[in-house]
Write a protein that holds these residues in place. Sequence first.
Motif, PDB file in Angstrom:
ATOM      1  N   SER A  30      21.701  -0.447  -0.128  1.00 51.05           N
ATOM      2  CA  SER A  30      21.159  -0.609  -1.287  1.00 51.05           C
ATOM      3  C   SER A  30      19.976   0.834  -0.742  1.00 51.05           C
ATOM      4  CB  SER A  30      21.145  -1.907  -1.790  1.00 51.05           C
ATOM      5  OG  SER A  30      20.399  -2.572  -1.155  1.00 51.05           O
ATOM      6  N   ARG A  31      19.279   1.062  -1.319  1.00 46.72           N
ATOM      7  CA  ARG A  31      18.302   1.971  -1.454  1.00 46.72           C
ATOM      8  C   ARG A  31      17.401   1.201  -1.865  1.00 46.72           C
ATOM      9  NH1 ARG A  31      19.273   8.373  -0.157  1.00 46.72           N
ATOM     10  NH2 ARG A  31      19.240   7.539   1.653  1.00 46.72           N
ATOM     11  N   GLN A  32      15.899   1.671  -1.205  1.00 48.44           N
ATOM     12  CA  GLN A  32      13.833   1.671  -1.822  1.00 48.44           C
ATOM     13  C   GLN A  32      13.828   2.894  -2.085  1.00 48.44           C
ATOM     14  OE1 GLN A  32      12.260  -1.326   0.201  1.00 48.44           O
ATOM     15  NE2 GLN A  32      12.810  -2.868  -0.507  1.00 48.44           N
ATOM     16  N   TYR A  33      13.827   2.718  -3.335  1.00 41.44           N
ATOM     17  CA  TYR A  33      12.599   4.437  -3.427  1.00 41.44           C
ATOM     18  C   TYR A  33      11.272   3.641  -3.963  1.00 41.44           C
ATOM     19  CZ  TYR A  33      17.232   6.956  -4.003  1.00 41.44           C
ATOM     20  OH  TYR A  33      18.855   6.316  -3.980  1.00 41.44           O
ATOM     21  N   LEU A  34      10.165   4.053  -2.249  1.00 39.83           N
ATOM     22  CA  LEU A  34       8.675   3.808  -2.222  1.00 39.83           C
ATOM     23  C   LEU A  34       7.954   5.025  -3.557  1.00 39.83           C
ATOM     24  CD1 LEU A  34      10.388   1.579  -0.711  1.00 39.83           C
ATOM     25  CD2 LEU A  34       8.467   2.261   1.267  1.00 39.83           C
ATOM     26  N   ILE A  35       7.969   4.744  -4.324  1.00 41.70           N
ATOM     27  CA  ILE A  35       7.208   5.548  -5.183  1.00 41.70           C
ATOM     28  C   ILE A  35       5.273   5.656  -5.135  1.00 41.70           C
ATOM     29  CG2 ILE A  35       7.568   6.689  -7.858  1.00 41.70           C
ATOM     30  CD1 ILE A  35       9.954   6.605  -7.636  1.00 41.70           C
TER      31      ILE A  35
ATOM     32  N   LYS B 175       0.914  -1.590   0.080  1.00 42.99           N
ATOM     33  CA  LYS B 175       0.003   0.116  -0.139  1.00 42.99           C
ATOM     34  C   LYS B 175       0.661   1.226  -0.065  1.00 42.99           C
ATOM     35  CE  LYS B 175      -0.544  -0.142   5.531  1.00 42.99           C
ATOM     36  NZ  LYS B 175       0.170   1.279   5.511  1.00 42.99           N
ATOM     37  N   ASP B 176       2.047   1.194   0.601  1.00 42.38           N
ATOM     38  CA  ASP B 176       2.923   2.063   0.910  1.00 42.38           C
ATOM     39  C   ASP B 176       3.745   2.850  -1.081  1.00 42.38           C
ATOM     40  OD1 ASP B 176       3.016   2.090   3.038  1.00 42.38           O
ATOM     41  OD2 ASP B 176       4.230   0.899   3.560  1.00 42.38           O
ATOM     42  N   PHE B 177       3.282   2.015  -1.668  1.00 42.46           N
ATOM     43  CA  PHE B 177       3.792   2.450  -3.532  1.00 42.46           C
ATOM     44  C   PHE B 177       2.816   1.966  -4.396  1.00 42.46           C
ATOM     45  CE2 PHE B 177       5.752  -1.833  -2.054  1.00 42.46           C
ATOM     46  CZ  PHE B 177       6.154  -2.505  -3.300  1.00 42.46           C
ATOM     47  N   ASN B 178       3.157   2.413  -5.887  1.00 45.11           N
ATOM     48  CA  ASN B 178       2.930   2.252  -6.698  1.00 45.11           C
ATOM     49  C   ASN B 178       4.064   1.382  -7.998  1.00 45.11           C
ATOM     50  OD1 ASN B 178       1.444   5.067  -6.467  1.00 45.11           O
ATOM     51  ND2 ASN B 178      -0.108   3.208  -8.104  1.00 45.11           N
ATOM     52  N   TYR B 179       4.963   1.842  -7.249  1.00 45.89           N
ATOM     53  CA  TYR B 179       6.691   0.837  -7.712  1.00 45.89           C
ATOM     54  C   TYR B 179       7.520   0.914  -7.047  1.00 45.89           C
ATOM     55  CZ  TYR B 179       4.907   0.471 -12.617  1.00 45.89           C
ATOM     56  OH  TYR B 179       4.125   0.802 -13.274  1.00 45.89           O
ATOM     57  N   LEU B 180       8.129   0.183  -6.449  1.00 47.67           N
ATOM     58  CA  LEU B 180       9.524  -0.227  -5.516  1.00 47.67           C
ATOM     59  C   LEU B 180      10.392   0.011  -5.927  1.00 47.67           C
ATOM     60  CD1 LEU B 180       9.778  -2.158  -2.303  1.00 47.67           C
ATOM     61  CD2 LEU B 180      11.662  -2.389  -4.117  1.00 47.67           C
ATOM     62  N   VAL B 181      11.498   0.690  -6.691  1.00 49.02           N
ATOM     63  CA  VAL B 181      12.759   0.455  -7.204  1.00 49.02           C
ATOM     64  C   VAL B 181      13.883   0.237  -6.041  1.00 49.02           C
ATOM     65  CG1 VAL B 181      14.563   1.467  -8.636  1.00 49.02           C
ATOM     66  CG2 VAL B 181      11.497   2.189  -8.805  1.00 49.02           C
TER      67      VAL B 181
ATOM     68  N   THR C 169       3.113  -2.945  -7.607  1.00 50.69           N
ATOM     69  CA  THR C 169       2.424  -3.153  -6.069  1.00 50.69           C
ATOM     70  C   THR C 169       1.759  -5.209  -6.508  1.00 50.69           C
ATOM     71  OG1 THR C 169       1.789  -1.060  -6.589  1.00 50.69           O
ATOM     72  CG2 THR C 169       0.453  -2.797  -4.779  1.00 50.69           C
ATOM     73  N   GLU C 170       1.721  -4.475  -7.709  1.00 55.17           N
ATOM     74  CA  GLU C 170       1.053  -6.228  -7.711  1.00 55.17           C
ATOM     75  C   GLU C 170       2.424  -7.611  -7.705  1.00 55.17           C
ATOM     76  OE1 GLU C 170       0.376  -3.853 -10.699  1.00 55.17           O
ATOM     77  OE2 GLU C 170      -1.121  -3.200  -9.472  1.00 55.17           O
ATOM     78  N   ASP C 171       3.153  -6.845  -8.318  1.00 52.81           N
ATOM     79  CA  ASP C 171       4.724  -7.949  -8.057  1.00 52.81           C
ATOM     80  C   ASP C 171       4.956  -8.537  -6.263  1.00 52.81           C
ATOM     81  OD1 ASP C 171       4.939  -7.553 -10.195  1.00 52.81           O
ATOM     82  OD2 ASP C 171       6.460  -6.464  -9.911  1.00 52.81           O
TER      83      ASP C 171
END
Lengths: 990, 298
Positions: free
Chosen positions: A120-125, A77-83, A155-157
């Motif tokens: 490493s760093r995650q970006y919750l976009i 729920k925190d993101f549409n995409y996580l990179v 999100t689906e992934d």
Amino acid sequence: MIQRIEVALKPGFTDAAGEGVVSGIKSNLGIEIESCKTVDVFTVSGPIEEAQLKKILFAFYDKIIQDVSLSPIAQAKDFNYLVEVGFLPGVTDNIGNTSREAIEYALGKKFGKELSVHSSRQYLIKGDLSSEQIESIAKNYLANQLIERFEIFSTEDWEKGKQIKASIPKVKEDFEIKVDEVNLDVSDDELVNISREGTLALNLDEMRAVRDYFKQPEILVERKKQGLGEKPTDVELEVLAQTWSEHCKHKIFNATINYKEGDKKEQIKSIFKTFIRGSTEKIGEEKDFLVSVFHDNAGIIKFTDDWNLSFKAETHNSPSALDPYGGALTGIVGVNRDALGTGKGSRLIFNTDVFCFADPFYSGNLPEGMLHPRRIFEGVRKGVQDGGNKSGIPTVNGTIVFDDRYRGKPLVYCGTGGLLPAKINGEPTEEKTAKPGDAIVMVGGRIGKDGIHGATFSSEELHEGSPATAVQIGDPITQKKMVDCILEARDECFYNNITDNGAGGLSSSIGEMARSSNGFELHLDKVPLKYAGLQPWEIMLSEAQERMTLAVPQDSVDDFMALCKKHDVEATVLGKFTDSGMFHVFFEGRAVAFMTMDFVHDGLPEMILEAEWSPEEKAGAEEKIFSTDFSGDLKKLLASLNICSKHYVVRQYDHEVQCSSIVKPLTGAMNDGPSDAGVIKPIYDSWEGIAVSNGICPRYSDIDTYHMTANAIDEAIRNAVAVGADPDYVALLDNFCWPDPEVDEEKNPDGKHKLAQLVRANKALSDYALAFSAPFISGKDSMKCDFRMGGEKISVPPTLLVSAVAKLPDVRKAVTMDVKCKGDLVYVLGETKNELGGSEFLALSGKIGKNVPVVDAEKALKLYRALHSAIKKELVASCHDLSDGGLAVALAETAFSGELGLEADLSTLSKEDGMDNTQILFSESASRFVVSVSEKNKEAFEKELAGNSFAVVGKVNDSNALLVKGIDGNQIINEKISELKNSWKKTLDW
Amino acid sequence: MKRFQNLKILGRKHWTGDLVTKGKAIVLYGYGINCDYETQFALSNAGFEAERVHVNDVVAGKKKLEDFHLLAFPGGFSYGDDLGSGKAMANKIQTSRIGSDTFEAHLKKFIAEEKLVIGICNGFQMLVKLGLVPALEGKYFEQQSTLTFNESGRFEDRWIYLKGNKESPCVFTKGIEKIELPVRHGEGKFIPANPKILEEIKSKNIVVFQYADPDFNVTEEYPLCPNGSTDSIAGLCDETGRVFGMMPHPEAHLFFENHPRWTRKKECLLREGKEIPKEGQGSPLFRNAFNYVKSKLL
């Protein structure tokens, strides 16, 4: 066992990094996202149980504002995409290294290579993004694929359980370690081929010279005793290629040049020896402050009775084009090591940086692989920022030059000054010799495949498992530890010689140092490596950062090692210096290189080049452009990239550390005016100071590189004089960045002209250094500043950076550029001429013009001496030099920096006959200043200036406006100071 | 002689002149600390016999904290701020032992002996993360607040105005109500663990400095308050006033000529026939420390 530690802000706290990403994506890619949150990840690989790890999590997070977890923090729920972005195998990971140490402290035990930590760093976009958009964000903003890898999850992934697996970027280590022999007894074509395929960058003559050396019978006899034959080993060939490279030998500057200009023909035996060193030698006959010039890593001059000053600047252009952050960071910490390794070692007291970029708002096409100028700008800015700030060295002066021809290769000039005691234990510190028997000790970081063939860049594609070889990332903290350690070792006299490991790595540093002892024996298997799998020749040439090589007398080795241990600095004995006359390298007990020192250093065949000069085609006729809106044009100039305020960058650079700051980069009533030069007072109990300034005028190269050079020299000296430096105590550095001047019928048909431009530039360098009696003490050149891709070739304009250090006898007399008090008289010093050629004013309408400013050094020096005398007598309230944008810009800057009004009348100005208002206001004639002086000091000031061109043009007032009357008495500028300042500040107010 | 060659940079008078006292200060360095030279100078200029000591020489027991009266954690980038500013160095201190005791025990003893501790910038970040300030109710080594990324997301070097708290027990800042100093940090935003802690540090007057406007009224306005600090807090002490940390750099304003507008001030003073100040505004802070040590500990 591989485990992931994740750390994120608790809800409710501002995620400054995430917010930066939102605005960065918008300004760089034009994509709007709703929000971005970041999660920091530490992937721990090693013999640590989960329960153990849980106990030491305190070391990884700040409990007041952060949460920590061994399982994923991100929720769908925190993101549409996580990179998630992490490094490629083999890339320096500073955070990972510090984390590893943190684990060792927390567990109270040391680990070997079984423990590694990778950050490493995650970006919750969040945002309505297409898959192409998120791909573009990842590729073009969040990660640089040359050094970093990324994974994208929707999100689906995430909901389907397709989440990140704990894995580490491990370098493949299962290579066969071997030394190859290369057969050079082949045809000329084959020789050329061997050079090209091995990226040796040696030409046919050079390849032949190598072949012939190994075939000599007397050489062969000795080689056989070492188990070597007539074929050179790959170690030997690589060493020769590196030692003989343009980068190290400056072949073009040392070539014999047949120069033609119209009917005039001459032969120049080495530009460097003739013009650069030649002029310095002459000046050295009269100046007594030269201590060591041209033969060490940096030039050294006398500063006070007890202290000498070392100064060096160089570029790191190609790496910065590929990885702006890592490239620029490496550039600054690299030049720091140059100064550190000068003489017996200098303490670093200032940095000065000049960058040349394309327009950051560039909207044209970019070939694949070329980064956007803004991304380069930001990466370089951040890289030099981290390098300088984290090293605790104040950045005291600098500038940014914009020209779209820097699109292919940005220029990143970094300079550093150091202070070294004139004597230690009665011995002069500029002298250093490795003595036979001294241990070869490498200090600092470990060796990886970093920067191998750095000068030529392997075209091999990078893939998982292959270390990023082309780009190095500096680690300022490892280096800072090493600096602390070395300065203590210097004062304890623990070593006889020191130099840095930069281009060419051990091959270059040891090879150079061994010239004083005349030989060495090096054992490559003793070199500490970051990971296994390096071939001997790679160990020899690696440009891994943060390393110095020292010659340590055998009876000091133990003490030196103990000191390194205290500083937590790795040091390793790799062999010894000898007087055998041989360049002798071993791997696991077997000789892998055995060549005479003479051949390695002096066996390079001389290069002969042709140069032919004709006037520049770009330079047009004299442009007759008249301003019809002086206020408007002034505001346009103030807002132009080359003139506008660079406060965005300056504020992010520490210019105060070391408590030496006297004149800061930004000055004036509101701390936002542009200083002409930096001034520092580096010795706490002395008032003697150093001014640091730069001169760079690449636009003038479009008209004539001779005058480009003259103006750059004048600008550097003028800037120093403006803040109160003594014009008779100036030392200069040259840094040439040139388009390739070697002819290639296909790729570079106009090489002769570019070489001629270089010759003319150096003629001016010699002429003006002599005329100003300002010696060049060190320098550098980068002669292949071209970018070629997909049929497109972009070459930089011939660019010379002249950097100056000059002495202030007493910093309490220093002057800043802002007007101080209403009622003060405003003077313009120097003569204004019809010299709009190459000006920023003509550039506004895309013109170049013809009348390039011509420097009259004799008049200039006379004026500088007079002004200096007036400054020393405290007669000058403010002083600002005139440069880009001419008089109009200087008047505006000096007024708005002082937050006061100013009225000026152009009719009273000292100028050439027949000039119109446009020419007077915007000509960039050299050697001029705007000075303000109190009424009380009028007489005394004018007495000092007698015999020079100068005139009162107006007064400072409290009207808050800049008022300028033209030659016919009409008001041609009437503009609020606040408006002018706003124009000047807004362009790069990011 | 050769051993101290590079100390000449500190000013000969402080090293070869007669020391009137033995007020001794230890200035830690190593691992990326980088304001150690000027902090040493600031202290020696104030009268201390100040020594730069590598943190590993303390851990190894080669230098003993007990031999000193003041301990300084200077500014810089210890461990490159890699795990958050000051954090990795705090970790090191938390987990190190000096002989049979913990490093923490030595620090506790140092504080209990009413000696002085100052942390500047990165040193302040370390003190906060170690829990040496604010250490409410004497709970040293309990982290009660933090310093984190500036609201701007940037490292910034700019001069700011600080209002000193008259009521503060801080021994370093006695009589200093207005002071101009540079900030040079990316992580200076002060955040207390909870509102109660904020209340307490305010009511106990251990807020020492707050960012202010040019008239020295406290402000939260950027860039006068450069980092978005809670209540514009720039410096804090413990309840005893003897352990003190601040983000701005007093050791960067030791000379009048360090001030960004000194040429303007000088010009006015010259015209008014007045004398030009002999020192920068940061100097009194170190002198206060020396006077405390002289009167209380010697």
